[in-house]
Design a protein around this motif. Sequence first.
Motif, mmCIF file in Angstrom:
data_model
loop_
_atom_site.group_PDB
_atom_site.id
_atom_site.type_symbol
_atom_site.label_atom_id
_atom_site.label_comp_id
_atom_site.label_asym_id
_atom_site.label_seq_id
_atom_site.Cartn_x
_atom_site.Cartn_y
_atom_site.Cartn_z
ATOM 1 N N HIS A 107 2.288 -6.119 11.236
ATOM 2 C CA HIS A 107 1.173 -4.981 11.220
ATOM 3 C C HIS A 107 1.470 -3.939 10.614
ATOM 4 C CE1 HIS A 107 -1.319 -8.767 9.193
ATOM 5 N NE2 HIS A 107 -0.799 -9.156 10.355
ATOM 6 N N GLY B 291 3.095 -2.946 7.906
ATOM 7 C CA GLY B 291 2.856 -3.275 6.359
ATOM 8 C C GLY B 291 1.165 -2.308 6.389
ATOM 9 N N TYR C 247 4.315 -9.501 5.433
ATOM 10 C CA TYR C 247 2.569 -9.850 5.255
ATOM 11 C C TYR C 247 2.641 -11.706 5.463
ATOM 12 C CZ TYR C 247 -1.938 -12.001 4.944
ATOM 13 O OH TYR C 247 -2.829 -13.400 5.618
ATOM 14 N N SER D 182 -5.897 -4.340 8.725
ATOM 15 C CA SER D 182 -3.685 -4.365 9.258
ATOM 16 C C SER D 182 -3.473 -3.222 10.540
ATOM 17 C CB SER D 182 -2.421 -3.768 8.326
ATOM 18 O OG SER D 182 -1.815 -4.439 8.390
#
Length: 413
Positions: free
Chosen positions: A76, A79, A106, A169
């Motif tokens: 995350h 990401g 993801y 995120s």
Amino acid sequence: MSIKFRLTVLNFFEFFVFGAWLISLGGYLGGQLQFSGAQIGKIFMTLGIASIVMPAIVGIIADKYINAQKLFGMLHILGAGFLYYLSQVNDYDTFFWIMLGYLMLYMPTIGLANAVSYSILDDNKYDVIKVFPPIRVWGTIGFIVAMWAVDFLEWTQSPYQFYFAAGFSLILGIYSFTLPNVPLSISENKSFTERLGLDAFALFKDYKMAVFFIFSMLLGVVLQISNAWASEFLRSFTESFPDSFAVKRSNILISLSQISETVFILTIPFFLKRFGIKTVMLLSMFAWALRFALFGIGNPEGIGLGFLILSMVIYGMAFDFFNISGSLYVETETSNKYRSSAQGLFILLTNGVGALIGGYTSGLIVDYYTNDGFRDWTTIWLVFAGYALILAILFWLIFKYKHNPDTIKNVTH
């Protein structure tokens, strides 16, 4: 803070990050970036590509090398960087590769979120089957809340939706490092092909299962059609109905689909026990055909808006009666030897291969019915509806199944 609450937060923001951009993406690509239908379709192909291999690879890493909650956090955090960069990209080639890179990170986190939740609940002596579903439903709520937030902030046509998703995120990634440790696996030694579910291809020797898996893949196509084109379709009314609810609050309108999903999932035990998987999947296929047909005759005004709203409501049946019921059918019809692999194969064919085919072919169809920048949405949606209807007819003729209510005794999700 209780363990259940901490895992609820995890699941809420796992899908909040997804909902912040997924549904509005098609409209953003077609409106803000002016991408063609084929280009939009190929970008949505990245969901399928990422879903085919990455969950298995990440699963192996989580089992053997890096604790699942830490790996979840790393993915995350990385990401978030991809999403931040994505907000600054305007050309198709770069957008495609950055989106693919992000989804490679993801998509495996969906499975990791489940694995982390199962492990922590089990370590804390909770009944996972009883406790997890109420936690997981907050994931769907998170998805809906994110859609509404982006809509009210008027970011559906703005790169700010990616900044928004990137921020959460990053927060989620950091938060996951505060969760209890998930130990590495010391006993499970599945091969890479088993983790992909490929050993379950042996089930294709059974006619009934072979037909089921093939139609699962073909039906996986329609979900990607819905994800890719709903927002772009509603955006097309901007000039003719600029002040309509469907245009100004398109994400909120589409979110009725997810709300419907949470309602229809409660009906699955009744329909599966009463009618069996063949009837339930036929209902799903007919529901997809009706959803697309209603899009074809819908518009943001008067009875047309009613058609659009009804289409969103029908989505719940279309999605749940295939995805959830199909998974439960695999659970009840396969032996212990292949059960886990068969579930992996079901996901691979629907979310992977089906999504890949759906993204690519739908883009070509949209472009085929586009002339001088004008998209003939009525014809486009009726073509999609025709596809779902043909699937239903073929499935009815080909799939041989005799329903036994006793095979489904305890249905959980």
